[in-house]
Design an enzyme around this catalytic site. Structure first.
Site, PDB file in Angstrom:
ATOM      1  N   ASP A   6       5.051  -5.232  -0.126  1.00 42.01           N
ATOM      2  CA  ASP A   6       4.286  -6.293   0.501  1.00 42.01           C
ATOM      3  C   ASP A   6       3.707  -7.170  -0.608  1.00 42.01           C
ATOM      4  O   ASP A   6       3.686  -6.783  -1.777  1.00 42.01           O
ATOM      5  CB  ASP A   6       3.178  -5.671   1.358  1.00 42.01           C
ATOM      6  CG  ASP A   6       2.340  -6.715   2.061  1.00 42.01           C
ATOM      7  OD1 ASP A   6       2.906  -7.721   2.519  1.00 42.01           O
ATOM      8  OD2 ASP A   6       1.118  -6.534   2.146  1.00 42.01           O
ATOM      9  N   THR A  13       0.540  -9.729  -0.192  1.00 42.36           N
ATOM     10  CA  THR A  13      -0.906  -9.901  -0.178  1.00 42.36           C
ATOM     11  C   THR A  13      -1.608  -8.558  -0.178  1.00 42.36           C
ATOM     12  O   THR A  13      -1.376  -7.721   0.682  1.00 42.36           O
ATOM     13  CB  THR A  13      -1.329 -10.711   1.060  1.00 42.36           C
ATOM     14  OG1 THR A  13      -0.602 -11.940   1.076  1.00 42.36           O
ATOM     15  CG2 THR A  13      -2.812 -10.989   1.028  1.00 42.36           C
ATOM     16  N   ASP A  24       4.051 -13.951   4.943  1.00 48.23           N
ATOM     17  CA  ASP A  24       3.686 -15.318   4.584  1.00 48.23           C
ATOM     18  C   ASP A  24       4.901 -16.227   4.598  1.00 48.23           C
ATOM     19  O   ASP A  24       6.044 -15.784   4.705  1.00 48.23           O
ATOM     20  CB  ASP A  24       3.043 -15.333   3.195  1.00 48.23           C
ATOM     21  CG  ASP A  24       1.691 -14.654   3.210  1.00 48.23           C
ATOM     22  OD1 ASP A  24       1.121 -14.537   4.298  1.00 48.23           O
ATOM     23  OD2 ASP A  24       1.224 -14.222   2.143  1.00 48.23           O
ATOM     24  N   ARG A  50       7.872 -14.407   6.034  1.00 45.28           N
ATOM     25  CA  ARG A  50       7.631 -14.604   7.465  1.00 45.28           C
ATOM     26  C   ARG A  50       8.391 -13.571   8.296  1.00 45.28           C
ATOM     27  O   ARG A  50       9.014 -13.874   9.298  1.00 45.28           O
ATOM     28  CB  ARG A  50       8.056 -16.012   7.857  1.00 45.28           C
ATOM     29  CG  ARG A  50       7.242 -16.632   8.971  1.00 45.28           C
ATOM     30  CD  ARG A  50       5.825 -16.861   8.569  1.00 45.28           C
ATOM     31  NE  ARG A  50       5.071 -17.619   9.549  1.00 45.28           N
ATOM     32  CZ  ARG A  50       3.760 -17.640   9.624  1.00 45.28           C
ATOM     33  NH1 ARG A  50       3.063 -16.950   8.756  1.00 45.28           N
ATOM     34  NH2 ARG A  50       3.138 -18.347  10.527  1.00 45.28           N
ATOM     35  N   ASP A  90      -0.227  -2.139   1.949  1.00 46.41           N
ATOM     36  CA  ASP A  90      -1.635  -1.800   2.076  1.00 46.41           C
ATOM     37  C   ASP A  90      -2.195  -2.015   3.476  1.00 46.41           C
ATOM     38  O   ASP A  90      -3.373  -1.748   3.698  1.00 46.41           O
ATOM     39  CB  ASP A  90      -2.462  -2.626   1.084  1.00 46.41           C
ATOM     40  CG  ASP A  90      -2.419  -4.110   1.417  1.00 46.41           C
ATOM     41  OD1 ASP A  90      -1.368  -4.586   1.885  1.00 46.41           O
ATOM     42  OD2 ASP A  90      -3.436  -4.794   1.210  1.00 46.41           O
ATOM     43  N   ASP A 126       2.520  -2.842   7.299  1.00 44.63           N
ATOM     44  CA  ASP A 126       3.467  -2.213   6.370  1.00 44.63           C
ATOM     45  C   ASP A 126       3.812  -0.783   6.765  1.00 44.63           C
ATOM     46  O   ASP A 126       4.646  -0.157   6.108  1.00 44.63           O
ATOM     47  CB  ASP A 126       2.888  -2.207   4.948  1.00 44.63           C
ATOM     48  CG  ASP A 126       2.534  -3.597   4.456  1.00 44.63           C
ATOM     49  OD1 ASP A 126       3.339  -4.512   4.669  1.00 44.63           O
ATOM     50  OD2 ASP A 126       1.443  -3.762   3.877  1.00 44.63           O
TER      51      ASP A 126
END
EC number: 7.6.2.1
Length: 1140
Positions: free
Chosen positions: A450, A452, A641, A754, A780, A784
């Site tokens: 991931d 962010t 994102d 996305r 996190d 996920d």
């Protein structure tokens, strides 16, 4: 992108919408039915045109303050035969596997699904049968009970932890409205339709419709760390009608609205529903929902209506299916056990045939062998077969599995105790949450991460802007002269300045202060107005409530997209506002209707400028990625994102590849693959969820079968060529997926933007399926979890508030940089140790067991053992287990610093070169050679031999003592040759094992114990009689020497002529260690660099739109005159980290 283009993309590869997260992987039944109707109608047309699916009638209804409503017959579903229950889940969750009644039978059932345990159970049954028992039953029962008991205790401890976690969550308290007043109750007792009251810092117990709060306009701030790992606050807002009419307890008690919405699903960023109250309909969306797992922040009190409970909540729907994970070594070891069992059957069959012929030709004619049983030679051969099955069972020793579990447990503890993976800022150590996957950490080929919160700190910083074509942000003096080294601008003249804001362009500040450039002033005027940040006063300090961290940065400097303006007449805006209101309450295709309205206003804009903000990487991320890349580990980033680049060209390549297959009649039979790129190491792939969904055609099974059926029918009946963007059958769909994986794997960098949680898991599954690679996923947040559970190894980033990913992971730590140590040190060591352990374990047991095989040629194949019974029982438990166990726990070819310095040392694990069938057969032949020496050298020495006292020591018991002594010394010295890292413990284990053997042997061969147990201990005086002969000691030394000398020579030649990377590093280990010490001394010297800057950075793809809807609504955000609690707790800010 226009709305028409977006709509057209639904059925083809023409232009999928990158702005919308594709959720075709989790359609509700209503959506599937709608698409079914669409496909049926399309079949009646020669060339159906794409059109949006008709609006589906919501299938989820909730009546406020009415628990019985959900128990009506139309809401029940069949669970078994005629038994029905409500489709609405209760709020209690269950993650444990066992209860008091099911633990023993279910655990034993699961353990006996392991082939080895079932094999030893059958062996125990055979040993109970007197006619074929050649060894006492306790030789198998004791180790089997030990193995089952240890595994059961471990499973029980793990399940008790799950019980405690479930109990803690289910027994959390909240206030629920019952009988007209709020009462405190447990979470497990909540039901759909209940009205609840939540307070500041409380977790949200279910998916709840926000009705009202103590804040103006029923605003409610929530922390979504459990969902997405982000600690910044999001805002939710109740409807205006509920905000005005549902503030008091009696008003909430009379609330009886009907909520109709979509069915439970895993869509974290979407919710569509309608509230019907007093004959009026009100639209509902995600901004009105409080999701389970989030935490109430900066809101003293709020009220809500339970819509989804328990397993129906979005966080639980995103959990994914829990998979039982096994390492490659586990799978390989099982195949090797089957191989050994096959060899065992062949050996026993050959020995049984030998006994049949021997008894027919010799045994039946020898009067002194007559036993009075009257068995035929064939039947005796049949009994001999099972007898040898029992004798040779140590080829598959049950102690192997006990030792493997002990080694894995120790390796897990080493990970937990590693201080270099301890994050002091959050007081968070590394945690191995499983004990079965450690060696798999040394074989990782692909990492799926991931972005962010995993790679980045989720802390935004304003860096640059461009106005009138000039870029500002580089180090510049107040006169506009570029500087080599800059220093932060002094903002002391501005009393409202943020002290944490760093900027090095003094010229831009001087332009703003001089007010001479109208374009710059206009630019920053728009920055001060065009944002969605809410401001809160905390004493003299301004605290910003932002829906995302980039919004928090933009309120002090700039936003991360182009700024523009447009002038409207009041009449034009009023007309547009009415269209916007109509679109916002539309129940059919609401998003499309809003897009159309937005397109009307987002035209003919004037571009004034643009800004750039930076999302800082976590400490050590670039170095970690670089080091893992040197270890030939590929890292893919899977994020929700947005992207910044197009993937149209590569998609056309995939489409052309599919068209070529259709045009080639032999295309289905070709196995050769063509490369997508001429230079595979210089390419990067950035792909969005929309493209991914179209490329892979990854639909829900029901819809996928339906679509493929329709497409195949049209392709068969149509004279024209089919659309190359759509597969016509499952074979084409699978080849398209394989093409995508091949293309992505040719790239040095892959970013999937996305994408949904389900798509993340699908990408991992595709790589596992088509590349047969070992994968690791790291994240996190709850989004996920599915990816973490799908990968071979799942890693959760802990230390933040969100723990959903950690609870579903196999390993957890606080920073991404610790991943290099987990893999390159602990993973590599664990793999090497386990491989060395298994190779040696198979060797020592072949050497031990096959002595019986050679002995059978001299005893008429009569199932006679070559050793004393107690030696057979204790061989794997006491005499040879500790040295190899310590090698499996402590051995290391190079230290941790050299492991990190030379990532190429990781390659043998990826290649599986240290333990495979080649190594297995080498261990087999090594064991065969050792067993030959162990048997035939003492056998030759005993022929026609006379002892120094005139007695012949050539009896069976003396031979067994000499053979056993030679074996124990040989195998313990052999593990010494295989040990790379010597400690006092290793020395003690090797010498101690030999000493224990001789001590126990003299005890069980003593006359005293024979008197107590005359039938159990029958080798009275054998050890003392044999080992007092110097001739036999020389025989033992000769046997050991001949067994070890070839091994020493081969190791020397291999390390000299064909050294591996590890051998070369070991050879220069002292040199490298001195260099490391010198570097550490240099690092300890105090240094000071003025004006130094780091140039590494990472940029955010996108974030949410924030408070724009609230601001555009024109509703007041001031406090009501009624009494409210005073100032609320502000957002806890994370410490600013250095730019990496």
């Amino acid at each position: 992108m226009s709305v028409r283009a977006r709509a057209a993309s639904q059925g083809s590869l023409d232009d999928p919408d990158d702005e919308v997260v594709p959720y075709s992987d989790d359609e509700t039944d209503e959506e599937l039915q709608s698409e079914d109707d669409l496909d049926r109608s399309g079949d009646q047309l020669p060339e159906p045109e794409p059109r949006p699916a008709p609006a589906a009638e919501p299938g989820w209804s909730v009546r406020a303050n009415d628990r019985e409503y959900c128990n009506q017959p139309q809401f029940k579903k069949k669970v078994f035969l005629c038994i029905k229950k409500s489709k609405y889940s209760g709020n209690a969750i269950k993650t444990y596997k066992y209860n008091f009644l099911t633990f023993l039978p279910l655990n034993l059932y699961e353990q006996f699904k392991r082939a080895a345990n079932l094999y030893f159970l059958c062996l125990l049954i055979l040993q109970i049968i007197p006619q074929i028992s050649t060894l006492p039953w306790y030789t198998t029962l004791v180790p089997l009970v030990l193995v089952l008991g240890i595994t059961a205790i471990k499973d029980l401890v793990d399940d008790l932890a799950r019980h405690r976690m479930d109990k803690e969550i289910n027994n959390r308290r909240c206030d629920v409205l019952l009988n007209g007043r709020f009462e405190e109750t447990r979470w497990m007792n909540l039901q759909v339709g209940d009205v609840v009251r939540l307070k500041k810092n409380e977790f949200i117990p279910a998916d709840i419709l926000l009705l009202s709060s103590s804040n103006p306009n029923s605003l409610c701030y929530v922390e979504t760390a459990e969902l997405d790992g982000e600690t910044n606050l999001k805002f939710k807002m109740g409807l205006k009608v509920t905000d005005e009419r549902l503030q008091e307890e009696d008003q909430l008690a009379r609330f009886n609205a009907l909520i109709m919405c979509e069915e439970p699903n895993n869509r974290l960023d979407k919710f569509v529903g309608t509230m019907i109250w007093d004959a009026q309909s009100y639209p509902l969306d995600l901004d009105n929902m409080l999701l389970r797992g989030c935490k109430i922040r900066n809101t003293d009190e709020c009220h809500g209506l339970v819509i989804f409970a328990g397993n129906d909540t979005k966080i639980m729907r995103n959990g994914g299916k829990t998979r039982f994970k096994r390492t490659l070594i586990d799978k390989l070891m099982n195949y090797m056990v089957y191989t050994i069992f096959g060899l065992l059957v062949l050996l026993c069959a050959g020995l049984a045939i030998g006994h049949t012929y021997w008894y027919e030709s010799i045994g039946s004619k020898a009067w002194y062998l007559y036993d009075g049983l009257g068995y035929s030679s064939s039947y005796r051969g049949f009994l001999s077969f099972w007898g040898y099955i029992i004798i040779l069972n140590t080829m598959v020793p049950i102690s192997l599995y006990v030792s493997v579990e002990v080694i894995r447990l120790g390796q897990s503890k080493f990970i937990n105790w590693d201080l270099q993976m301890y994050y002091a800022d959050k007081d968070t150590p590394a945690k191995a949450r499983t004990t079965t996957l450690n060696e798999q950490l040394g074989q990782i080929e692909y990492i799926f991460s991931d972005k962010t919160g995993t790679l980045t700190q989720n802390i935004m910083a304003f860096k640059k802007c461009t106005i009138k074509g000039r870029t500002y942000g580089d180090p510049t003096s107040a006169d506009g002269v570029a500087l080599d080294r800059g220093k932060p601008v002094d903002f002391s003249w501005n009393k409202h300045a943020d002290n944490k804001f760093q900027f090095e362009d003094s010229f831009l500040v001087s332009c703003i202060r001089s007010k001479k450039d109208p374009q710059i002033l206009e630019f920053f005027k728009l920055l001060s107005l065009c944002h969605t940040v809410m401001v809160e006063h905390k004493g003299d300090e301004l605290v910003y409530q932002a829906a995302s961290p980039d919004e928090g940065a933009l309120v002090t400097a700039a936003r991360n997209f182009g700024f523009a303006k447009k002038f409207f007449l009041q009449a034009e805006f009023d007309a547009w506002s009415q269209k916007h209101q109509a679109a916002s309450v539309s129940m059919g295709n609401r998003d499309e209707a809003l897009d159309l309205v937005y397109e009307e206003i987002e035209k003919n804009l004037l571009l004034i400028g643009a800004t750039a903000i930076e999302d800082k990487l976590q400490d050590g991320v670039p170095e970690t990625i670089a080091k893992l890349a040197k270890a030939d580990i590929k890292i893919w980033v899977l994020t929700g994102d947005k992207k910044g680049e197009s993937t149209t060209e590569r998609t056309v390549q995939l489409r052309n590849r599919q068209t070529q297959r259709r045009n080639d009649p032999q295309g289905r039979n070709k196995k050769l693959k063509e490369q997508f790129f001429t230079e595979s190491s210089k390419n990067a792939l950035v792909i969005t969820g929309g493209w991914l969904n179209e490329i892979l055609y990854e639909k829900k099974k029901k819809r996928r079968r339906l679509r493929l059926k329709k497409l195949r029918k049209r392709y068969t009946n149509s004279s024209s060529a089919p659309d190359s963007s759509q597969p016509v059958d499952d074979w084409e769909k699978e080849k398209r997926q394989e093409d995508f994986v091949d293309m992505a794997c040719e790239c040095s960098a892959v970013i999937c933007c996305r994408v949904t949680p389900k798509q993340k898991a699908n990408v991992v599954s595709l790589v596992k399926r088509y590349k047969k690679a070992v994968t690791l996923s790291i994240g996190d947040g709850a989004n996920d979890v599915n990816m973490i559970k799908t990968a071979d190894i799942g890693v959760g980033i802990s230390g933040q508030e969100g723990m959903q990913a950690v609870m579903s992971s196999d390993y957890a730590f606080a920073q991404f940089r610790y991943l290099q140590r987990l893999l390159l040190v602990h993973g590599r060591w664990s793999y090497i140790r386990m491989c060395k352990f298994l190779r040696y374990f198979f060797y020592k047991n072949f050497a031990f067991t096959l002595v019986h095989f050679w002995f059978s040629f001299f005893n008429g194949f009569s199932s006679q053992t070559a050793y004393e019974d107690w030696f057979i029982t204790l061989y794997n438990v006491c005499y040879s287990s500790l040295p190899v166990l310590l090698v499996g726990l402590l051995d290391q070819d190079v230290n941790d610093k050299l492991s990190l310095r030379f990532p190429k040392l990781y390659l043998p694990g990826q290649q599986g070169s240290l333990f495979n069938y080649k190594n297995f057969f080498i261990s087999l032949f090594h064991g065969v050679f050792t067993s030959l020496m162990i048997f035939f050298i003492p056998y030759g020495a005993f022929l026609q031999t006379m002892g120094q006292d005139g007695e012949a020591p050539s009896d069976y018991q003396s031979f067994a003592v000499v053979a056993a002594s030679s074996l124990i010394i040989t195998v313990n010295l052999q593990i010494s040759l295989n040990t790379s890292y010597w400690t006092f413990v290793n020395c003690f284990a090797v010498l101690g094992s030999i000493a224990i053997y001789f001590g126990v042997m003299f005890d069980i061969h003593s006359a005293g114990i024979h008197v107590i147990f005359p039938t159990t201990f029958t080798f009275t005086g054998a050890a003392s009689n044999a080992l007092r002969q110097p001739y036999l000691w020389l025989t033992i030394i000769l046997t050991v020497g001949i067994c070890l000398l070839p091994v020493i020579c081969i190791q020397f030649l291999h390390q000299t002529i064909y050294p591996s990377v590890g051998d070369k590093v070991q050879r220069n280990r002292k040199k490298y260690e001195m260099e490391d010490e010198e570097e550490e001394r240099k690092k300890r010297k105090p240094t000071f660099q003025r004006g130094g800057r780091s140039r590494r950075s990472a940029y955010a793809f996108s974030h949410s739109r924030g408070y724009a809807d609230l601001i555009a609504s024109g509703r007041s955000i001031r406090q009501r005159p009624r009494v409210r609690p005073e100032l609320r707790e502000s957002i806890r800010e994370a410490p600013q980290a250095e730019n990496i």
